[in-house]
Design a protein around this motif. Structure first.
Motif, PDB file in Angstrom:
ATOM      1  N   GLU A 185      38.190  57.183  45.250  1.00  9.53           N
ATOM      2  CA  GLU A 185      38.730  55.855  45.548  1.00  9.53           C
ATOM      3  C   GLU A 185      38.617  54.932  44.348  1.00  9.53           C
ATOM      4  O   GLU A 185      39.532  54.161  44.046  1.00  9.53           O
ATOM      5  N   LYS A 233      44.124  52.684  38.680  1.00 11.24           N
ATOM      6  CA  LYS A 233      45.553  52.756  38.377  1.00 11.24           C
ATOM      7  C   LYS A 233      46.261  51.421  38.602  1.00 11.24           C
ATOM      8  O   LYS A 233      47.331  51.171  38.033  1.00 11.24           O
ATOM      9  N   SER A 234      45.659  50.563  39.433  1.00 11.81           N
ATOM     10  CA  SER A 234      46.305  49.284  39.742  1.00 11.81           C
ATOM     11  C   SER A 234      45.477  48.068  39.366  1.00 11.81           C
ATOM     12  O   SER A 234      45.941  46.935  39.474  1.00 11.81           O
ATOM     13  N   CYS A 235      44.236  48.284  38.924  1.00 16.24           N
ATOM     14  CA  CYS A 235      43.345  47.143  38.657  1.00 16.24           C
ATOM     15  C   CYS A 235      42.431  47.426  37.483  1.00 16.24           C
ATOM     16  O   CYS A 235      41.820  48.500  37.403  1.00 16.24           O
ATOM     17  N   PRO A 257      44.101  42.592  44.038  1.00 17.31           N
ATOM     18  CA  PRO A 257      43.351  43.772  43.615  1.00 17.31           C
ATOM     19  C   PRO A 257      42.179  43.358  42.729  1.00 17.31           C
ATOM     20  O   PRO A 257      42.367  42.665  41.724  1.00 17.31           O
ATOM     21  N   LYS A 284      43.687  35.937  37.627  1.00 14.98           N
ATOM     22  CA  LYS A 284      45.082  35.925  37.166  1.00 14.98           C
ATOM     23  C   LYS A 284      45.189  35.402  35.737  1.00 14.98           C
ATOM     24  O   LYS A 284      46.002  35.904  34.939  1.00 14.98           O
ATOM     25  N   ALA A 286      41.225  56.008  41.805  1.00 16.22           N
ATOM     26  CA  ALA A 286      42.558  55.581  42.213  1.00 16.22           C
ATOM     27  C   ALA A 286      42.740  54.085  41.992  1.00 16.22           C
ATOM     28  O   ALA A 286      43.830  53.627  41.607  1.00 16.22           O
ATOM     29  N   GLY A 287      41.683  53.307  42.225  1.00 16.84           N
ATOM     30  CA  GLY A 287      41.758  51.866  42.035  1.00 16.84           C
ATOM     31  C   GLY A 287      42.053  51.478  40.604  1.00 16.84           C
ATOM     32  O   GLY A 287      42.699  50.450  40.346  1.00 16.84           O
ATOM     33  N   GLU A 340      43.988  38.144  33.360  1.00 17.79           N
ATOM     34  CA  GLU A 340      44.917  39.270  33.297  1.00 17.79           C
ATOM     35  C   GLU A 340      46.226  38.911  32.605  1.00 17.79           C
ATOM     36  O   GLU A 340      46.979  39.816  32.210  1.00 17.79           O
TER      37      GLU A 340
END
Length: 239
Positions: free
Chosen positions: A10, A16-18, A56, A232, A13-14, A235
């Motif tokens: 998990e 990949k987006s965060c 995320p 935000k 996998a996280g 990032e």
């Protein structure tokens, strides 16, 4: 994404987006006769979990110990050195960075001066050491006090008073043991005293009687929203 509840797949996998982690620092410190010793930790962790429901975000397990000078003489306070505190933050960020995380929001629920400065110093040193990271170091209480100024009735509220009692009444009402007398300690200007409890017997700085769970929920929401904004911002560019 609450790291302590995730499995290895998990977490992988996280990634990949965060690429952002929220690291909550707290303390084991007296909070009057009515609030738990982990009040600062609870507040910081709950804000992170709330923010992670909006965007995320990896939320690291909280660091329960901090540098607590003003309350060191009060029963229950367990303080660590600023050197240990700095080393903890630096090691945690280094480890998370090794897995591919690049942005870090360090939020401390404990607002002690030496504690905050140690975290800020560690953050500045990490910026020089790890050229690809972005980092923010913020104090949870300062955000709650400023963002929730329209909600707070107690002037000068600072510790185990209206703000913090409201927060725990909202998130962990079963841990609130009634209330405590209003108190505003006065330490001698410029003099370092050994027995700080003699100047601050009750361990409260503010008025717990003005607290409510409704205020606590609103304050937690406001701080979590600010964390989302910080994430935000981190990032969006390299700082």
């Amino acid at each position: 994404m609450i790291i302590e509840e995730m499995t290895m797949p998990e977490f992988e996998a996280g990634l990949k987006s965060c690429a952002t982690a929220y690291i909550p620092f707290g303390s084991v410190e007296e909070h009057g006769s009515h609030l738990p010793l982990s009040t600062d930790t609870i507040e910081a962790y709950e804000v992170g979990k709330r923010a992670a429901r909006q965007i995320p975000l990896f939320v690291a397990p909280p660091i329960h110990y901090g540098s607590c000078r003003s309350t060191a003489c009060h029963p229950g306070t367990i303080s660590i050195s600023t050197g240990t505190l700095k080393a903890l933050l630096k090691d945690i960020v280094r480890s998370l960075h090794s897995h591919g995380l690049e942005n870090f929001v360090v939020l401390t629920g404990h607002a002690g001066g030496s504690h905050r400065m140690a975290l800020q110093d560690a953050g500045e040193e990490l910026l020089l050491e790890l050229s690809g990271i972005n980092i923010a170091v913020v104090t949870e209480f300062d955000l709650a006090k400023d963002l929730g100024a329209h909600l707070i009735e107690t002037r000068g509220d600072a510790h185990a008073g209206e703000i913090e009692t409201s927060r725990i009444m909202h998130s962990h009402p079963h841990l609130v043991k009634g209330t405590a007398p209003e108190e505003y300690p006065r330490f001698p200007t410029g003099i370092l005293v050994r027995d700080k409890r003699s100047f601050w017997p009750g361990g409260v700085w503010g008025n717990p009687a003005k607290a409510s769970a409704e205020k606590g929920e609103k304050l937690e929401s406001l701080v979590a929203d600010r964390v989302v904004e910080l994430v935000k911002a981190l990032e969006s560019r390299r700082w």
